[in-house]
Design an enzyme around this catalytic site. Structure first.
Site, PDB file in Angstrom:
ATOM      1  N   PRO A  66      48.110  52.363 -26.194  1.00 31.08           N
ATOM      2  CA  PRO A  66      49.015  51.218 -26.157  1.00 31.08           C
ATOM      3  C   PRO A  66      48.440  49.943 -26.749  1.00 31.08           C
ATOM      4  O   PRO A  66      47.273  49.614 -26.527  1.00 31.08           O
ATOM      5  CB  PRO A  66      49.297  51.035 -24.664  1.00 31.08           C
ATOM      6  CG  PRO A  66      48.213  51.754 -23.960  1.00 31.08           C
ATOM      7  CD  PRO A  66      47.815  52.888 -24.860  1.00 31.08           C
ATOM      8  N   ASN A  67      49.313  49.280 -27.481  1.00 29.15           N
ATOM      9  CA  ASN A  67      49.075  47.954 -28.074  1.00 29.15           C
ATOM     10  C   ASN A  67      48.124  47.964 -29.261  1.00 29.15           C
ATOM     11  O   ASN A  67      47.939  46.927 -29.898  1.00 29.15           O
ATOM     12  CB  ASN A  67      48.586  46.949 -27.009  1.00 29.15           C
ATOM     13  CG  ASN A  67      49.629  46.725 -25.940  1.00 29.15           C
ATOM     14  OD1 ASN A  67      50.781  46.440 -26.263  1.00 29.15           O
ATOM     15  ND2 ASN A  67      49.262  46.900 -24.680  1.00 29.15           N
ATOM     16  N   ARG A  84      46.583  39.886 -33.434  1.00 30.09           N
ATOM     17  CA  ARG A  84      46.370  39.033 -32.253  1.00 30.09           C
ATOM     18  C   ARG A  84      44.937  39.190 -31.759  1.00 30.09           C
ATOM     19  O   ARG A  84      44.291  40.201 -32.045  1.00 30.09           O
ATOM     20  CB  ARG A  84      47.300  39.469 -31.093  1.00 30.09           C
ATOM     21  CG  ARG A  84      48.750  39.548 -31.430  1.00 30.09           C
ATOM     22  CD  ARG A  84      49.493  38.299 -30.980  1.00 30.09           C
ATOM     23  NE  ARG A  84      50.827  38.256 -31.572  1.00 30.09           N
ATOM     24  CZ  ARG A  84      51.879  38.914 -31.084  1.00 30.09           C
ATOM     25  NH1 ARG A  84      51.760  39.611 -29.983  1.00 30.09           N
ATOM     26  NH2 ARG A  84      53.046  38.839 -31.687  1.00 30.09           N
ATOM     27  N   TYR A 124      39.112  41.668 -31.108  1.00 34.48           N
ATOM     28  CA  TYR A 124      39.362  42.926 -31.806  1.00 34.48           C
ATOM     29  C   TYR A 124      39.204  42.867 -33.325  1.00 34.48           C
ATOM     30  O   TYR A 124      39.335  43.892 -33.991  1.00 34.48           O
ATOM     31  CB  TYR A 124      40.769  43.431 -31.453  1.00 34.48           C
ATOM     32  CG  TYR A 124      40.950  43.696 -29.972  1.00 34.48           C
ATOM     33  CD1 TYR A 124      40.199  44.668 -29.329  1.00 34.48           C
ATOM     34  CD2 TYR A 124      41.846  42.955 -29.211  1.00 34.48           C
ATOM     35  CE1 TYR A 124      40.338  44.914 -27.976  1.00 34.48           C
ATOM     36  CE2 TYR A 124      42.012  43.190 -27.854  1.00 34.48           C
ATOM     37  CZ  TYR A 124      41.250  44.172 -27.239  1.00 34.48           C
ATOM     38  OH  TYR A 124      41.395  44.410 -25.908  1.00 34.48           O
ATOM     39  N   ASN A 173      41.025  56.479 -28.697  1.00 36.92           N
ATOM     40  CA  ASN A 173      41.005  55.133 -28.118  1.00 36.92           C
ATOM     41  C   ASN A 173      42.264  55.043 -27.263  1.00 36.92           C
ATOM     42  O   ASN A 173      43.360  54.785 -27.779  1.00 36.92           O
ATOM     43  CB  ASN A 173      40.986  54.037 -29.185  1.00 36.92           C
ATOM     44  CG  ASN A 173      40.827  52.664 -28.542  1.00 36.92           C
ATOM     45  OD1 ASN A 173      40.967  52.500 -27.330  1.00 36.92           O
ATOM     46  ND2 ASN A 173      40.550  51.651 -29.353  1.00 36.92           N
ATOM     47  N   ALA A 187      44.306  50.586 -22.789  1.00 38.69           N
ATOM     48  CA  ALA A 187      44.271  50.285 -21.355  1.00 38.69           C
ATOM     49  C   ALA A 187      44.436  51.537 -20.489  1.00 38.69           C
ATOM     50  O   ALA A 187      44.012  51.550 -19.319  1.00 38.69           O
ATOM     51  CB  ALA A 187      45.342  49.254 -21.016  1.00 38.69           C
ATOM     52  N   GLU A 195      35.343  59.446 -26.983  1.00 46.19           N
ATOM     53  CA  GLU A 195      36.025  58.228 -26.544  1.00 46.19           C
ATOM     54  C   GLU A 195      35.529  57.047 -27.377  1.00 46.19           C
ATOM     55  O   GLU A 195      34.321  56.922 -27.606  1.00 46.19           O
ATOM     56  CB  GLU A 195      35.718  57.983 -25.061  1.00 46.19           C
ATOM     57  CG  GLU A 195      36.323  56.707 -24.520  1.00 46.19           C
ATOM     58  CD  GLU A 195      35.854  56.400 -23.086  1.00 46.19           C
ATOM     59  OE1 GLU A 195      34.893  57.036 -22.616  1.00 46.19           O
ATOM     60  OE2 GLU A 195      36.461  55.514 -22.470  1.00 46.19           O
ATOM     61  N   HIS A 245      35.973  52.725 -28.262  1.00 44.30           N
ATOM     62  CA  HIS A 245      36.542  51.394 -28.040  1.00 44.30           C
ATOM     63  C   HIS A 245      36.008  50.432 -29.077  1.00 44.30           C
ATOM     64  O   HIS A 245      34.829  50.497 -29.453  1.00 44.30           O
ATOM     65  CB  HIS A 245      36.215  50.877 -26.637  1.00 44.30           C
ATOM     66  CG  HIS A 245      36.765  51.759 -25.576  1.00 44.30           C
ATOM     67  ND1 HIS A 245      38.109  51.810 -25.285  1.00 44.30           N
ATOM     68  CD2 HIS A 245      36.171  52.674 -24.775  1.00 44.30           C
ATOM     69  CE1 HIS A 245      38.311  52.709 -24.337  1.00 44.30           C
ATOM     70  NE2 HIS A 245      37.149  53.254 -24.021  1.00 44.30           N
ATOM     71  N   ARG A 272      33.121  43.039 -20.559  1.00 47.20           N
ATOM     72  CA  ARG A 272      34.405  42.361 -20.334  1.00 47.20           C
ATOM     73  C   ARG A 272      34.766  42.373 -18.840  1.00 47.20           C
ATOM     74  O   ARG A 272      33.898  42.518 -17.993  1.00 47.20           O
ATOM     75  CB  ARG A 272      35.480  43.026 -21.213  1.00 47.20           C
ATOM     76  CG  ARG A 272      35.136  42.940 -22.699  1.00 47.20           C
ATOM     77  CD  ARG A 272      36.213  43.529 -23.565  1.00 47.20           C
ATOM     78  NE  ARG A 272      37.456  42.765 -23.440  1.00 47.20           N
ATOM     79  CZ  ARG A 272      38.624  43.175 -23.936  1.00 47.20           C
ATOM     80  NH1 ARG A 272      38.702  44.335 -24.588  1.00 47.20           N
ATOM     81  NH2 ARG A 272      39.699  42.443 -23.785  1.00 47.20           N
TER      82      ARG A 272
HETATM   83  O1  CA2 Z   1      38.204  47.793 -27.027  1.00 46.17           O
HETATM   84  C1  CA2 Z   1      39.078  48.676 -27.105  1.00 46.17           C
HETATM   85  O2  CA2 Z   1      39.210  49.401 -28.061  1.00 46.17           O
HETATM   86  C2  CA2 Z   1      40.085  48.813 -25.951  1.00 46.17           C
HETATM   87  O3  CA2 Z   1      40.412  50.185 -25.819  1.00 46.17           O
HETATM   88  C3  CA2 Z   1      41.301  48.011 -26.366  1.00 46.17           C
HETATM   89  C4  CA2 Z   1      42.368  47.974 -25.287  1.00 46.17           C
HETATM   90  C5  CA2 Z   1      41.780  47.518 -23.967  1.00 46.17           C
HETATM   91  O4  CA2 Z   1      42.765  47.580 -22.952  1.00 46.17           O
HETATM   92  C6  CA2 Z   1      40.586  48.357 -23.553  1.00 46.17           C
HETATM   93  O5  CA2 Z   1      40.053  47.836 -22.357  1.00 46.17           O
HETATM   94  C7  CA2 Z   1      39.525  48.322 -24.628  1.00 46.17           C
HETATM   95  C8  CA2 Z   1      43.468  47.012 -25.683  1.00 46.17           C
HETATM   96  C9  CA2 Z   1      44.182  47.412 -26.949  1.00 46.17           C
HETATM   97  C10 CA2 Z   1      45.076  46.301 -27.329  1.00 46.17           C
HETATM   98  O6  CA2 Z   1      44.775  45.951 -28.649  1.00 46.17           O
HETATM   99  C11 CA2 Z   1      45.178  44.749 -29.099  1.00 46.17           C
HETATM  100  C12 CA2 Z   1      44.787  44.426 -30.366  1.00 46.17           C
HETATM  101  C13 CA2 Z   1      45.135  43.213 -30.888  1.00 46.17           C
HETATM  102  C14 CA2 Z   1      45.910  42.343 -30.142  1.00 46.17           C
HETATM  103  C15 CA2 Z   1      46.308  42.670 -28.869  1.00 46.17           C
HETATM  104  C16 CA2 Z   1      45.948  43.892 -28.344  1.00 46.17           C
END
Ligand code: CA2
Length: 149
Positions: free
Chosen positions: A10-11, A18, A23, A74, A77, A98, A100, A107
């Site tokens: 997701p996301n 963003r 990221y 990946n 969340a 896995e 990230h 974090r």
């Molecule tokens: O660091 C990672 O790759 C995560 O899997 C990213 C997830 C986060 O919930 C994990 O804890 C760590 C979030 C992905 C959302 O990605 C976005 C990218 C740009 C803007 C907003 C969200």
């Protein structure tokens, strides 16, 4: 030909648009393009997918396992919440690395626990989009090792 399925949760479709301080500015399409180049030079078939829906990821993990493909996951969340993804990996026997982008241990506390880590071959995190390259290479290297043994 060996196949590697890169599954994004997701996301991650928002990548590059963003929160660049966490990221980076690379988009998910850029990540796919980088991996496509890597895959073609290693003669590996690449399947690259993203979904905001947990059930899609469950289906895709099972599909990869059935096809004997390695998985770079990946789970976003869902990493921290999803027993269903853990069960999909364990139950199907999928070979998962896995991944990230960020170092989840640096974090918020709720990101420190992963349901995926105990059923993954290993975890690569904190290297931005390079995490994907390293995970991809790890699966390729394991494939090579398996071929020789
Ligand atoms: O660091 C990672 O790759 C995560 O899997 C990213 C997830 C986060 O919930 C994990 O804890 C760590 C979030 C992905 C959302 O990605 C976005 C990218 C740009 C803007 C907003 C969200």
């Amino acid at each position: 030909m060996k196949a590697i399925h890169v599954l994004n949760g997701p996301n991650l479709n928002l990548l590059g648009t963003r929160e660049p301080e966490i990221y980076g500015r690379t988009t998910l399409a850029d990540v796919e393009q980088r991996l496509a180049q890597r895959a073609s030079s290693r003669e590996v078939e690449l399947v690259f997918r993203q979904s905001n829906h947990e059930g899609d990821l469950v289906d895709w993990i099972q599909e990869a396992a059935k096809a004997g493909a390695g998985v770079v996951l990946n789970a976003g969340a869902y990493t921290h919440t999803s027993v269903a993804l853990r069960d999909a990996i364990k139950g199907s026997g999928a070979q998962v690395v896995e991944v990230h982008l960020s170092n989840t241990h640096a974090r918020e506390r709720f990101r420190h626990h992963s349901h995926i880590a105990p059923v993954a071959i290993g975890t690569i995190q904190g290297f931005g989009v390079l995490s994907y390259d390293l995970a991809f290479d790890a699966l390729c290297a394991l494939g090579e090792a398996n071929k020789k043994s």
